[in-house]
Scaffold this active site. Sequence first.
Site, PDB file in Angstrom:
ATOM      1  N   GLU A 215       0.859  -1.188   0.000  1.00 53.50           N
ATOM      2  CA  GLU A 215       0.000   0.000   0.000  1.00 53.50           C
ATOM      3  C   GLU A 215       0.891   1.232   0.000  1.00 53.50           C
ATOM      4  O   GLU A 215       1.038   1.898  -1.021  1.00 53.50           O
ATOM      5  CB  GLU A 215      -0.933  -0.003   1.215  1.00 53.50           C
ATOM      6  CG  GLU A 215      -1.854   1.201   1.278  1.00 53.50           C
ATOM      7  CD  GLU A 215      -2.684   1.244   2.558  1.00 53.50           C
ATOM      8  OE1 GLU A 215      -3.617   2.070   2.598  1.00 53.50           O
ATOM      9  OE2 GLU A 215      -2.399   0.481   3.493  1.00 53.50           O
ATOM     10  N   ASP A 304     -12.130  -0.168   2.057  1.00 51.61           N
ATOM     11  CA  ASP A 304     -11.136   0.121   3.082  1.00 51.61           C
ATOM     12  C   ASP A 304     -11.800   0.775   4.291  1.00 51.61           C
ATOM     13  O   ASP A 304     -12.139   0.099   5.256  1.00 51.61           O
ATOM     14  CB  ASP A 304     -10.009   0.974   2.533  1.00 51.61           C
ATOM     15  CG  ASP A 304      -8.727   0.874   3.359  1.00 51.61           C
ATOM     16  OD1 ASP A 304      -8.695   0.009   4.258  1.00 51.61           O
ATOM     17  OD2 ASP A 304      -7.778   1.631   3.103  1.00 51.61           O
TER      18      ASP A 304
END
Length: 388
Positions: A215, A304
């Site tokens: 990420e 998310d």
Amino acid sequence: MTSENTQRPSPEQIRRAPKALLHDHLDGGLRPATIVELADEVGYQGLPVTDPAALGDWFQAAADSGSLERYLETFAHTCAVMQTTEALRRVAAECAEDLAADGVVYAEVRYAPEQHLERGLTLEQVVEAVNDGFREGERRAREAGHRIRVGALLTAMRHAARALEIAELANRYRDLGVVGFDIAGAEAGFPPTRHLDAFEYLKRENNHFTIHAGEAFGLPSIWQALQWCGADRLGHGVRIIDDIEVADDGGIKLGRLASYVRDKRIPLELCPTSNLQTGAASSYAEHPIGLLRRLHFRATVNTDNRLMSGTSMSREFEHLVSTFRYTLDDMQWFTVNAMKSAFIPFDERLAMINDVIKPGYAELKAEWLFRQSAAQTAMTSGSAGKKG
């Protein structure tokens, strides 16, 4: 007319389409009004504002920093109001309700039990409260005419030292609402290899786990998650794009790690809006999901943190449909990818795909074709009337 031109869904169809969600944080999806009410109940006075609408705006603005570390700071407020069994049940129930109302039929929602112990709860009490909340939310969703199944992923914080303890907890509550394990938190300086004992334990127990990797940090994080730790899925994994070379003439060359990820069908839990906020991509058009879809990686679409990103599964797909001109077929492809990658038994995944997801999309496609036919008939009738 091709399906690309004929089956682009409307926002209303996107909302109704059955969706599967693998990467959603419980403490990142609270309703702003719930935060305000829970803060008042427990006496938490740290909120920046107490008007629900303004608070929702604040969370999104604070998360729009381009920094994962700054993004993670916003969770101090949500975790602060999730320290009692009543609060955890409420938040979990509302999570299931909200996802179901958005057309999500299967969700794996993750949270870190170790972050909810400040008022004396045990790890077991946290897990049981969240599980109770999810079951209550599923029940309320059914009463509202929606179906959803929610499984919990227990997360260990990668900067802490409780990963093995949380992994053991996940294994004890396996088949009781918990479907797997995860580690989360800032990647830089906290590689997944710090928690090898937890991953080795889970592998010995034949249990499932995903790892936040690729990420904010790059290919080394992904490589370690896969080759040293043995992750079943990659939480985000968006930086796999760093191992894909696109030439000026459009030619594409995959590096060995990218080839491995694609060849092994390792699921990527991509979260487009969140990735923009943390600086992993500069725009939806530049987000790697477009190329990864074209190259047939096992890409999935996820939220998310719905609060911090001001998003939902429908909004994520609306952005992708608008940016990449995706169709109902593309939406179904992403959804089936997610369901294939879920941490529930194979026969249950297959039943969800064949009995819920595929029929749902078939109905939407038939509806779209009917509307197109009706519109064309009306145009033809109008033209004939003018000629008469």
